[in-house]
Design an enzyme around this catalytic site. Structure first.
Site, PDB file in Angstrom:
ATOM      1  N   GLY A 235       1.416  25.447  59.462  1.00 54.79           N
ATOM      2  CA  GLY A 235       1.631  26.590  58.580  1.00 54.79           C
ATOM      3  C   GLY A 235       0.471  26.775  57.609  1.00 54.79           C
TER       4      GLY A 235
ATOM      5  N   HIS B  13       9.381  27.185  59.833  1.00 54.69           N
ATOM      6  CA  HIS B  13       9.125  26.301  60.980  1.00 54.69           C
ATOM      7  C   HIS B  13       9.403  27.044  62.291  1.00 54.69           C
ATOM      8  CE1 HIS B  13      10.297  23.202  57.839  1.00 54.69           C
ATOM      9  NE2 HIS B  13       9.117  22.769  58.233  1.00 54.69           N
TER      10      HIS B  13
ATOM     11  N   LEU C 272      14.432  22.073  59.101  1.00 45.91           N
ATOM     12  CA  LEU C 272      13.752  23.287  59.557  1.00 45.91           C
ATOM     13  C   LEU C 272      14.321  24.553  58.925  1.00 45.91           C
ATOM     14  CD1 LEU C 272      13.301  22.670  63.401  1.00 45.91           C
ATOM     15  CD2 LEU C 272      11.941  21.813  61.492  1.00 45.91           C
TER      16      LEU C 272
ATOM     17  N   GLY D 205      10.999  17.962  59.459  1.00 43.47           N
ATOM     18  CA  GLY D 205      12.406  18.318  59.631  1.00 43.47           C
ATOM     19  C   GLY D 205      12.928  19.223  58.533  1.00 43.47           C
TER      20      GLY D 205
END
Ligand code: PAF
Length: 283
Positions: A147, A37, A33, A31
């Site tokens: 990522g 993201h 973001l 979270g």
């Protein structure tokens, strides 16, 4: 966009989609973001019919003195960004849902977690491997996107996907940087404006190393010394590690003859920042 809070609801949603012949891309996150993201969501969106985002600050990947309690949260904004990025379902469990009473099982890898960040965060990658294994079983994706900023994490996920026979394609998303070069991270939020300036030392020191390698430097020790001196010239910085390593095994490399990954972690104020890059020596 569906918001699903239980494992049962998430699994039922994914199974229903699969029965309809639909494929699922998955982006797991903790979270808070940011554009990094969002770029992973954009990468996953066209690869499948459905796009699932999970938001869960996983307690098992934080050590006792790390920033679990301070980890930033903004669910409202996360859901807004998710909707804009074309997410079709958000998995938003709480701690009890993920690790109920009498939880006992952990996933452990033999080698990769003992390098780089794993040396100062000994429980971290076991926690990541465990939660990602659980998320894969709950979401049942065809494709999962992670990522490249956490290069070691991506290696761990690729390895566990292979070793545990998950039929999931793992995609690495490029690092997204602020215009001045700082890699985007939820942890950037902890920095004061002064510390934010110092945080540039990570990407800049990578730039110095790249130039030196391109100019013919092959000694990792010499490159590390140059990077250390650069980082130490900034206030509020405390180097955790700088390493040149093999891009697959993550074993340290002393003489740069083939492609290497340079990876570093630096504490800047309260933020522990990481960055990395692949570097190729001149042919
Ligand atoms: O990279 C992250 O945000 C987390 O480590 C992950 C993969 C969501 C597991 O908690």
């Amino acid at each position: 966009m569906n918001v699903l809070k239980t494992k049962e609801d998430m699994q039922a949603w994914s199974l229903a989609k699969k029965r309809e012949g639909k494929t699922i891309s998955f982006v797991p996150t903790m979270g808070y973001l940011h554009a990094g993201h969002v770029s992973l969501l954009e990468l996953g969106r066209p690869l499948s019919d459905e796009l699932v985002l999970s938001i869960f600050v996983n307690p098992t990947q934080f050590g006792p003195n790390e920033d679990l309690d301070a980890y930033p949260v903004n669910i409202e904004n996360d859901l807004k960004l998710a909707e804009q990025a074309g997410v079709t379902a958000v998995f938003l469990p709480n701690k009890e849902e993920m690790y109920g009473e009498n939880y006992q099982t952990r996933v452990a890898l033999d080698h990769l977690p003992h390098h780089l960040c794993g040396k100062s965060r000994p429980v971290h990658f076991g926690g990541v491997a465990t939660v990602v294994t659980k998320l894969f079983n709950i979401v049942m994706p065809d494709v999962a996107v992670f990522g490249k900023k956490d290069y070691q994490q991506l290696r761990v996920i690729r390895q566990l996907t292979r070793d545990l026979d998950f039929n999931i394609e793992i995609i690495g998303g490029d690092i997204v940087r602020e215009p001045d070069g700082l890699a985007m991270s939820s942890r950037n939020a902890y920095m004061t404006p002064e510390q934010r300036k110092s945080a540039l030392c990570l990407s800049r020191s990578i730039g110095l190393a790249r130039k030196a390698v391109e100019a013919g430097e092959t000694s990792a020790a010499a490159l590390i010394r140059e990077m250390e001196a650069h980082i130490q010239s900034f206030d509020h910085t405390d180097i955790d590690y700088i390493e040149f390593c093999d891009p697959v095994t993550l074993d340290p490399v002393e003489t740069i003859e083939d492609q290497v990954v340079v990876a570093l972690a630096v504490q800047v104020g309260k933020s522990r920042l990481i960055d990395n890059a692949l570097i190729d020596p001149p042919q």
